[in-house]
Design a protein around this motif. Structure first.
Motif, mmCIF file in Angstrom:
data_model
loop_
_atom_site.group_PDB
_atom_site.id
_atom_site.type_symbol
_atom_site.label_atom_id
_atom_site.label_comp_id
_atom_site.label_asym_id
_atom_site.label_seq_id
_atom_site.Cartn_x
_atom_site.Cartn_y
_atom_site.Cartn_z
ATOM 1 N N GLY A 53 0.791 -1.222 0.000
ATOM 2 C CA GLY A 53 0.000 0.000 0.000
ATOM 3 C C GLY A 53 0.822 1.270 0.000
ATOM 4 O O GLY A 53 0.240 2.350 0.169
ATOM 5 N N ARG A 54 2.106 1.163 -0.223
ATOM 6 C CA ARG A 54 2.972 2.357 -0.283
ATOM 7 C C ARG A 54 3.628 2.433 -1.647
ATOM 8 O O ARG A 54 4.134 1.431 -2.157
ATOM 9 N N ILE A 55 3.602 3.647 -2.206
ATOM 10 C CA ILE A 55 4.102 3.859 -3.567
ATOM 11 C C ILE A 55 5.317 4.761 -3.499
ATOM 12 O O ILE A 55 5.361 5.740 -2.743
ATOM 13 N N ALA A 56 6.320 4.403 -4.317
ATOM 14 C CA ALA A 56 7.518 5.240 -4.460
ATOM 15 C C ALA A 56 7.701 5.574 -5.934
ATOM 16 O O ALA A 56 7.674 4.669 -6.786
ATOM 17 N N LEU A 57 7.884 6.885 -6.243
ATOM 18 C CA LEU A 57 8.085 7.351 -7.620
ATOM 19 C C LEU A 57 9.419 8.086 -7.693
ATOM 20 O O LEU A 57 9.744 8.879 -6.802
ATOM 21 N N VAL A 58 10.154 7.825 -8.743
ATOM 22 C CA VAL A 58 11.387 8.575 -9.010
ATOM 23 C C VAL A 58 11.180 9.332 -10.318
ATOM 24 O O VAL A 58 10.898 8.708 -11.359
ATOM 25 N N LEU A 59 11.273 10.670 -10.227
ATOM 26 C CA LEU A 59 11.110 11.505 -11.411
ATOM 27 C C LEU A 59 12.439 11.653 -12.128
ATOM 28 O O LEU A 59 13.506 11.313 -11.600
ATOM 29 N N VAL A 60 12.333 12.150 -13.322
ATOM 30 C CA VAL A 60 13.526 12.240 -14.157
ATOM 31 C C VAL A 60 14.548 13.214 -13.581
ATOM 32 O O VAL A 60 15.742 13.146 -13.877
ATOM 33 N N ASN A 61 14.140 14.114 -12.694
ATOM 34 C CA ASN A 61 15.047 15.078 -12.079
ATOM 35 C C ASN A 61 15.592 14.592 -10.742
ATOM 36 O O ASN A 61 15.978 15.392 -9.885
ATOM 37 N N ASN A 81 19.022 14.800 -5.236
ATOM 38 C CA ASN A 81 20.238 15.406 -5.792
ATOM 39 C C ASN A 81 21.160 15.883 -4.691
ATOM 40 O O ASN A 81 22.384 15.969 -4.873
ATOM 41 N N LYS A 82 20.558 16.141 -3.510
ATOM 42 C CA LYS A 82 21.382 16.602 -2.402
ATOM 43 C C LYS A 82 22.281 15.489 -1.884
ATOM 44 O O LYS A 82 23.293 15.744 -1.250
ATOM 45 N N ASN A 83 21.886 14.263 -2.125
ATOM 46 C CA ASN A 83 22.643 13.129 -1.626
ATOM 47 C C ASN A 83 23.455 12.436 -2.707
ATOM 48 O O ASN A 83 24.193 11.484 -2.418
ATOM 49 N N LEU A 84 23.313 12.904 -3.937
ATOM 50 C CA LEU A 84 24.032 12.307 -5.047
ATOM 51 C C LEU A 84 25.107 13.269 -5.552
ATOM 52 O O LEU A 84 24.975 14.500 -5.469
ATOM 53 N N THR A 85 26.117 12.651 -6.069
ATOM 54 C CA THR A 85 27.176 13.444 -6.686
ATOM 55 C C THR A 85 26.644 14.050 -7.976
ATOM 56 O O THR A 85 25.811 13.447 -8.666
ATOM 57 N N VAL A 86 27.128 15.215 -8.266
ATOM 58 C CA VAL A 86 26.664 15.923 -9.463
ATOM 59 C C VAL A 86 26.957 15.069 -10.688
ATOM 60 O O VAL A 86 28.031 14.483 -10.814
ATOM 61 N N GLY A 87 25.958 14.981 -11.557
ATOM 62 C CA GLY A 87 26.124 14.217 -12.779
ATOM 63 C C GLY A 87 25.622 12.782 -12.671
ATOM 64 O O GLY A 87 25.709 12.034 -13.648
ATOM 65 N N TYR A 88 25.086 12.406 -11.540
ATOM 66 C CA TYR A 88 24.581 11.045 -11.362
ATOM 67 C C TYR A 88 23.076 11.018 -11.658
ATOM 68 O O TYR A 88 22.341 11.952 -11.352
ATOM 69 N N LYS A 89 22.670 9.923 -12.221
ATOM 70 C CA LYS A 89 21.271 9.735 -12.586
ATOM 71 C C LYS A 89 20.779 8.395 -12.018
ATOM 72 O O LYS A 89 21.477 7.386 -12.081
ATOM 73 N N HIS A 108 26.738 7.424 -12.981
ATOM 74 C CA HIS A 108 27.104 8.651 -13.689
ATOM 75 C C HIS A 108 26.531 8.620 -15.088
ATOM 76 O O HIS A 108 26.336 7.560 -15.673
ATOM 77 N N LYS A 109 26.229 9.801 -15.587
ATOM 78 C CA LYS A 109 25.641 9.883 -16.911
ATOM 79 C C LYS A 109 26.529 9.241 -17.966
ATOM 80 O O LYS A 109 26.023 8.629 -18.920
ATOM 81 N N ASP A 110 27.844 9.377 -17.795
ATOM 82 C CA ASP A 110 28.742 8.772 -18.788
ATOM 83 C C ASP A 110 28.591 7.252 -18.777
ATOM 84 O O ASP A 110 28.607 6.600 -19.824
ATOM 85 N N ARG A 111 28.478 6.681 -17.618
ATOM 86 C CA ARG A 111 28.299 5.213 -17.533
ATOM 87 C C ARG A 111 26.954 4.795 -18.099
ATOM 88 O O ARG A 111 26.814 3.709 -18.654
ATOM 89 N N ARG A 117 31.686 0.578 -19.237
ATOM 90 C CA ARG A 117 32.782 1.242 -18.530
ATOM 91 C C ARG A 117 32.933 0.693 -17.126
ATOM 92 O O ARG A 117 31.950 0.512 -16.408
ATOM 93 N N GLU A 118 34.145 0.410 -16.772
ATOM 94 C CA GLU A 118 34.406 -0.127 -15.438
ATOM 95 C C GLU A 118 35.069 0.944 -14.596
ATOM 96 O O GLU A 118 36.284 1.052 -14.519
ATOM 97 N N ASP A 119 34.263 1.763 -13.993
ATOM 98 C CA ASP A 119 34.771 2.769 -13.078
ATOM 99 C C ASP A 119 33.940 2.718 -11.815
ATOM 100 O O ASP A 119 33.052 1.876 -11.650
ATOM 101 N N ASN A 120 34.240 3.562 -10.928
ATOM 102 C CA ASN A 120 33.572 3.549 -9.631
ATOM 103 C C ASN A 120 32.460 4.579 -9.551
ATOM 104 O O ASN A 120 32.113 5.041 -8.470
ATOM 105 N N ASN A 121 31.875 4.937 -10.681
ATOM 106 C CA ASN A 121 30.851 5.965 -10.707
ATOM 107 C C ASN A 121 29.467 5.353 -10.465
ATOM 108 O O ASN A 121 28.659 5.223 -11.368
ATOM 109 N N ALA A 122 29.192 4.891 -9.241
ATOM 110 C CA ALA A 122 27.886 4.335 -8.853
ATOM 111 C C ALA A 122 27.662 4.594 -7.377
ATOM 112 O O ALA A 122 28.605 4.515 -6.572
ATOM 113 N N GLU A 123 26.445 4.952 -7.038
ATOM 114 C CA GLU A 123 26.113 5.262 -5.653
ATOM 115 C C GLU A 123 24.761 4.615 -5.288
ATOM 116 O O GLU A 123 23.948 4.317 -6.157
ATOM 117 N N LEU A 124 24.543 4.410 -3.953
ATOM 118 C CA LEU A 124 23.317 3.784 -3.447
ATOM 119 C C LEU A 124 22.769 4.648 -2.324
ATOM 120 O O LEU A 124 23.489 4.974 -1.368
#
Length: 984
Positions: A53-61, A81-89, A108-111, A117-124
């Motif tokens: 009964g709980r809904i979670a939505l992630v918008l494109v921004n 965005n406050k908790n993500l590094t700039v450029g992460y989606k 990261h947008k590049d990834r 690409r094998e880099d460390n550009n991923a966050e949780l």
């Protein structure tokens, strides 16, 4: 205010067209109902998740929206965005089964543009439902989390042990608290074993109990082409951390079990369907279709049977070519969702729902892109607050759609029935009798076509099929065993008030069973053969049922007629034994000439009527054994009813039978001391005919009083007389008992003179008769024996006879010398008797003279009455009125004495006094005017007064005999007591 989740779409033309493939009844609610949520997000929706009964939505921004369907108007918005590094989606959104824990995976947008690409550009990012502060999970830095295996049994504030799958194939186990901190972190497996392999789906769950405080857990992991299965045992406490490491350690040196579906298209999703918090089905979306498998309840994680559902091609006939080119491989759905019986697929322009049972399209909802492109689909299948079933959610760029599922299992029974999976069909019929009847009817038809007649018959009985049609069907194909099974099942399902129908079925079943047993016997099948025993056991089980036995009892005549018509005597005996019908058992044994068994029945039975009915036959066939039985039960029998049976049995004059009957009658007469007249009469007649020597001892032993002897003396005498001279002594004895002494003496004189003399002395109180009897003896001696000496001896033996009594019997020329002594003695006795009479006459004369003198003296006796004398009853002066004076000195007034005298008189004397008073009252008064008339009645009055005086003056009421007789009378009577009590 109406909830935004409950507002239906008003303009269907703008939102799309809904088509129901399944046909609905007029009063049946739609299985799938679409609603558009009255909420339009400011930015396109990129991801959506819904649980409990709980809904979670992630918008494109990178904005996270949280909605509680219980409070739909309170939308919680978080800027990630406050908790993500700039450029992460944000690329992935994960919601746990409780809806309380949310994980957001970003790269990261590049990834995103170059996934290799094998880099460390991923966050949780971790977000708790009760927190407005997202937290970054630091230990996952550099690992792109592509799948999360939630703890399905978690109810705490932490996430519980969860598994995280990465794009490189690593699997981590961790637990995150409410603050977003990792309680522990551990890599538990490398799925690629050094080769980067993206994990697309990850789930773990409890499978079943393993005993000893352990449970079996399973883990499912998907890649682009493989579905891995892991399983192992864990303690039920789940206290160990890391919890699941032991499961994966077992596969470090062992090859994993997996399913592989190669495809040229990179598509992979893993979805589970839950029922009561337990997974039941798995759907794996691949490039070739959706693989459906059941979670195993035995060995392994998934059952080996699985199905592949191909993707339905969308209707592209009217689709512009540029759109088709833009979509590329448009045949793949964007997302799939699994419910207990349906698989939902969302395409860029429509939603299609396929039934997983028959793989038929049952629902299609087209979309006209009014709110942007369709982006995805999710299923909230664990919302316990939703009473209707799981809820599907689809979303476009600027719209949310809810699909409520109502009773999705309503047609499942029919689908399984069409697939001939009848057991599953019955499970989904529930309590719907009509549906169950249809399924059973189809199953019965199917079994009938397979020649499994008995199984089909049992199922036909459980349906609403016509009884006559089914019965005739089995009769036409000559399947009596199947017909019997059908009738048995029908009988077991009848209600208690359907007695007539039950009676019909029971009689029909008995007919079939008896016919089967009869045919086996006619075919020469032995009764101990398995085939015969099987039919016998069927009949036995049938008749052991309480309802059946009650029905048989109420139709006993028809049942016995049926049994008799088949001639199955053993069945008759068996059924009668169950019914405890000793009468029928006895009749059957007698009919079969099985007399020993009949005797056993009588010995065990307490029914005397049964014995009375069977006794004549058994006495003829088994006399000794029957008499033994009669002796054993004699104390419980009515001997008055047994005696006629014994008489009837002797009609043939069988000496052997008579001997046995004598034994029984003697037992009753002597051992039981029975005094029944008919029984003793029978015994005497048996003695007379078969054992004459016992006749006289029997008569002597029964006494000589005709009122107390137990036999019929007249009947016995007739029997003895009919025996001529053989039973003369018995005749004498019977005459004596009956008091017929004259014929007794006559008969005794033919046997023995001593017996005659003994008989003549028996009437002691009747001297005249005794004299007459002795005269008969004397005459017999004189006339027949012509023995004067013996005649004189007779005179000496009886003191009643005189010589003059017997002289007439002698011949005229007999000399007197032979009995002159007797004559002299007789003359002396006469002389003595005359002297005695003379003395008695003189004494009587003297007594009469004395009595006359006494009467004369009493007449001149007087009593002096004084003037002061008074009545001893009323105490008034005596001379005031007429009075009575008694020799004892008591004096009474006449009117005082009369009532007192009446109380001491008998009823007859009181009536006499009343009669005298009435006669006196009826006489005329004696006055001067009527003297001439009354003169004629003076003598009558004086006589009446004299009679009345004689009665009143007969005895003194105070000291006479009448008072002495009242010595035991109470002093007071009830009237005196009532008067005394009234004084108080």
């Amino acid at each position: 205010m109406t909830s935004i989740l409950d507002q239906y779409e008003k303009a269907s033309k703008q939102a799309g067209t809904t088509v129901f493939i399944n046909t609905l009844l007029e009063n049946e609610r739609p299985m799938f109902a679409k609603q558009k949520v009255a909420y339009t997000p400011q930015y396109p929706v990129h991801h959506m998740g819904a649980q409990s009964g709980r809904i979670a939505l992630v918008l494109v921004n990178n904005t996270l929206l949280r909605i509680d369907t219980q409070l739909p108007d309170n939308i919680d918005e978080l800027d990630l965005n406050k908790n993500l590094t700039v450029g992460y989606k944000i690329q992935r959104l994960f919601v746990d089964p409780t809806g309380c824990h949310i994980l957001v995976s970003a790269v990261h947008k590049d990834r995103e543009r170059d996934p290799e690409r094998e880099d460390n550009n991923a966050e949780l990012i971790y977000v708790h439902a009760n927190s407005a502060k997202p937290r970054q999970v630091t230990k996952t830095k550099g690992n792109f989390i592509t799948a999360v295996g939630w703890c399905t049994s978690n109810i705490g504030q932490t996430t519980g042990p969860i598994l995280l799958g990465t794009s490189k194939g690593f699997i981590y186990e961790t637990e995150i608290n409410q603050s977003g901190n990792e309680i522990y972190w551990k890599q538990v497996f490398d799925l690629g074993r050094g080769t980067p392999t993206m994990i697309t789906g990850l789930e773990y769950f409890r499978l079943r109990s393993a005993g000893e405080g352990q449970s079996v857990y399973g883990v499912l992991i998907t890649t682009m082409t493989k579905l891995y299965q892991f399983q192992g045992k864990l303690m039920n406490r789940m206290d160990d951390r890391p919890l699941l490491q032991s499961i994966f350690h077992a596969y470090l040196n062992t090859k994993e079990k997996f399913l592989e579906i190669p495809s040229e298209f990179a598509v992979s999703r893993l979805r589970l369907c839950f029922a009561n918090d337990q997974p039941t089905q798995v759907a794996w979306m691949t490039g070739n279709g959706v693989l459906l498998a059941q979670v195993s309840d035995k060995d392994g994680v998934l059952s080996p049977q699985h199905r592949m559902i191909p993707y339905p091609l969308p209707d592209t006939s009217s689709e512009p070519s540029e759109i088709s080119k833009k979509r590329g491989h448009h045949k793949f759905p964007l997302e799939v969702a699994l419910t207990p019986f349906h698989l939902a697929m969302v395409f860029y322009d429509r939603l299609r729902i396929i039934c997983t049972v028959n793989q038929q399209l049952v629902y299609e909802d087209t979309y006209d892109q009014s709110f942007g492109d369709l982006r995805g689909l999710t299923c909230d299948g664990r919302n316990k607050k939703n009473q209707q079933g799981p809820v599907l959610w689809s979303f476009a760029d600027y719209a949310l759609f809810r699909y409520t599922i109502t009773d999705e299992s309503r047609h499942i029974w029919q689908m399984y029935m069409e697939q001939k999976q009848f057991d599953l069909a019955l499970q989904f019929c529930g309590n719907n009798a009509s549906q169950r009847s249809q399924v059973l009817l189809h199953q019965a038809h199917h079994l009938l076509s397979k020649h499994q007649y008995e199984k089909a018959a049992k199922l036909y009985a459980q349906t609403e099929a016509s009884f006559e049609e089914v019965a005739l069907k089995f009769m036409e194909i000559k399947q009596e065993d199947a017909l019997q099974a059908f009738l048995l099942e029908k009988a077991s399902r009848l209600k208690g008030d359907q007695r007539m129908q039950l009676s019909m079925l029971v009689l029909w079943l008995l007919e079939l069973m008896l016919r089967k047993l009869g045919s086996l016997k006619d075919a020469g099948i032995k009764t101990d053969s398995p085939q015969y025993q099987s039919s016998w056991d069927t009949l036995n089980r049938f008749t052991e049922q309480r309802r059946i036995m009650e029905c048989i009892k109420s139709n006993l005549g028809a049942v016995y007629s049926l049994l008799s018509s088949h001639g199955l005597h053993d069945v008759m005996l068996h059924l009668a034994g169950k019914l405890k019908d000793s009468q029928r058992i006895m009749e059957q044994h007698l009919l079969d000439r099985n007399y020993k068994e009949a005797l056993n029945v009588l010995l065990e039975s307490s029914d005397s009527e049964l014995l009375y009915n069977a006794c004549p036959v058994l006495l003829q066939e088994q006399p000794k054994e029957t008499v033994d039985m009669l002796i054993y039960k004699a104390h419980k029998l009515e001997l008055t009813r047994v005696t006629p049976l014994l008489f009837a049995a002797l009609s043939d004059g069988d000496a052997r039978l008579a001997k046995e009957i004598i034994r029984f009658v003697e037992h009753c007469a002597y051992q039981l001391n029975c005094k029944d007249r008919s029984l003793h009469t029978l015994l005497f007649s048996l003695y007379m005919r078969y054992d004459p020597d016992k006749t006289l001892p029997y008569l002597n032993g029964q006494g000589d009083d005709v009122k107390t002897v137990p036999y019929d003396a007249q009947s016995a005498l007739r029997l003895c007389l009919a025996a001529d001279t053989r039973q003369l002594q018995a005749c004498v004895l019977l005459y004596r008992i009956m008091g017929l002494y004259q014929p007794a003496v006559e008969m005794a004189l033919k046997v023995d003179a001593a017996l005659a003399r003994q008989t003549a002395d028996m009437p002691e109180e009747n001297e005249e008769l005794r004299k007459k009897l002795w005269l008969r003896i004397a005459r017999h001696v004189v006339e027949k024996e012509r023995d004067i000496q013996r005649a004189m001896a007779v005179l000496q033996q009886c003191n009643l006879l005189k010589i003059e009594d017997v002289l007439p019997f002698f011949p005229d020329f007999t000399t007197i010398d032979l009995f002159k002594d007797a004559i002299s003695q007789s003359l002396q006795e006469y002389s003595h008797h005359l002297d005695t009479l003379k003395e008695e006459m003189e004494e009587a004369t003297k007594a009469a003279d004395a009595l006359r003198h006494e009467i004369q003296a009493f007449r001149h006796k007087s009593i002096v009455v004084q003037a002061g004398d008074h009545c001893h009853l009323c105490r008034s002066p005596l001379l005031t009125r007429s009075a009575y004076l008694f020799p004892c000195g008591h004096r009474f007034h006449g009117d005082c004495l009369l009532p007192r005298v009446l109380t001491t008189m008998s009823q007859m004397r009181r009536e006499r006094v009343a009669e005298l008073q009435r006669e006196l009252a009826s006489l005329p008064n004696n006055d001067a005017d009527s003297l001439s008339l009354a003169s004629s009645s003076l003598g009558t009055r004086e006589q009446l007064l004299q009679d009345l005086d004689d009665i009143m003056a007969a005895d003194c009421v105070l000291c006479g005999e009448s008072v002495i007789r009242l010595i035991d009378a109470p002093f007071t009577v009830e009237d005196d007591l009532e008067a005394f009590n009234a004084i108080d």
